[in-house]
Scaffold this motif. Structure first.
Motif, short mmCIF file in Angstrom:
data_model
loop_
_atom_site.label_atom_id
_atom_site.label_comp_id
_atom_site.label_asym_id
_atom_site.label_seq_id
_atom_site.Cartn_x
_atom_site.Cartn_y
_atom_site.Cartn_z
N THR A 26 62.67 -28.89 -29.09
CA THR A 26 62.36 -27.52 -29.50
C THR A 26 62.80 -26.52 -28.42
N VAL A 30 65.68 -23.59 -29.09
CA VAL A 30 65.38 -22.16 -28.96
C VAL A 30 66.08 -21.59 -27.74
N ASP A 34 68.62 -18.33 -27.44
CA ASP A 34 68.48 -17.24 -26.46
C ASP A 34 69.75 -17.09 -25.62
N ILE A 49 61.15 -14.10 -30.89
CA ILE A 49 61.82 -15.36 -31.25
C ILE A 49 61.96 -15.48 -32.76
N TYR A 52 65.07 -14.72 -35.14
CA TYR A 52 66.15 -15.64 -35.48
C TYR A 52 66.09 -16.09 -36.93
N PHE A 61 66.10 -22.21 -35.89
CA PHE A 61 64.74 -21.77 -35.60
C PHE A 61 63.72 -22.58 -36.39
N ARG A 198 58.01 -14.78 -25.19
CA ARG A 198 58.69 -15.96 -24.64
C ARG A 198 57.91 -16.56 -23.47
#
Length: 230
Positions: A26, A30, A34, A49, A52, A61, A198
């Motif tokens: 994961t 992600v 980024d 986030i 996305y 995502f 984040r």
């Protein structure tokens, strides 16, 4: 002739390792989104986030969040199987709430509120809030009975610390919500929401990995739950 002793493999250990791998994957997925955004746009990471899910990388995502939810459930199942907790315990229920919130985030994607209100967007927002709040509670409730245990005290203390740190990481968002309620300033304008989110997600994911390490240790074939296990 000397023969090697057979290696005992624990199915629970494999499940715990698989859950940990899903969580790490994961982070990689992600993180790649980024990195792509930083390299191709000028907005940086100011957007959340969940943004996305509104673009061409939605599948990345959705897959990443789904892996995080499933990985958490797998880790929890091992802890239950090895006697560290029970399905009915408060910490387990909070972990399941975290996973359910993540699943709903995927099913009900982020909404562009500039287009007006949306039931799906409201569910997404509430599910995100449930997930973010449930994880710190889950970690601290899981750890609390074991903090002074001779065997699992170290794992429990690290889990508790990251649960507390996760709660602290949520406070900037809580402050922004309070400012919105008291002053009327939109809460997403009070702070750089993308960066704050984040930070919170990173701390909470690390907390899940700390719990995964505990589950892997508990899944050792040599460990046997005792009558005093919670």
């Amino acid at each position: 002739m000397l023969t090697a002793e057979p290696v005992t493999r624990s199915p629970a250990r494999l499940v715990a390792q698989g859950g940990a791998f899903a969580v790490v994957l994961t982070v990689v997925m992600v993180g790649s989104l980024d990195a792509h955004r930083l390299a191709t746009t000028a907005v940086g990471l100011r957007r959340t986030i969940s943004e996305y899910a509104l673009g061409p990388h939605r599948w990345v995502f959705d897959t990443a969040v789904g892996l995080l939810a499933l990985g958490t459930v797998a880790i929890l199942a091992v802890l239950v199987r090895r006697g560290i907790t029970r399905w009915s315990a408060g910490g387990s229920i909070a972990f399941l709430a975290w996973s359910a919130g993540l699943a709903l985030v995927v099913v009900f994607p982020k909404h562009n509120w500039a287009e007006g209100p949306s039931a799906s967007g409201t569910v997404h927002r509430v599910a995100s809030l449930v997930a973010f709040l449930s994880l710190p509670v889950a970690a601290m409730l899981l750890a609390r009975p074991w903090l002074k245990d001779a065997v699992w005290g170290g794992h429990a203390r690290w889990t508790f610390r990251f649960g507390l740190l996760s709660a602290l990481a949520f406070t900037p968002i809580l402050y922004a919500v309070l400012v919105n309620a008291l002053v009327g300033t939109p809460w997403w304008r009070v702070l750089p929401l993308g960066y704050s989110e984040r930070l919170l997600v990173l701390v909470e994911v690390v907390a899940v990995l700390v719990v995964a390490v505990w589950a892997i240790a508990a899944a050792q074939p040599s460990y046997r739950p005792s009558s005093t296990d919670r």
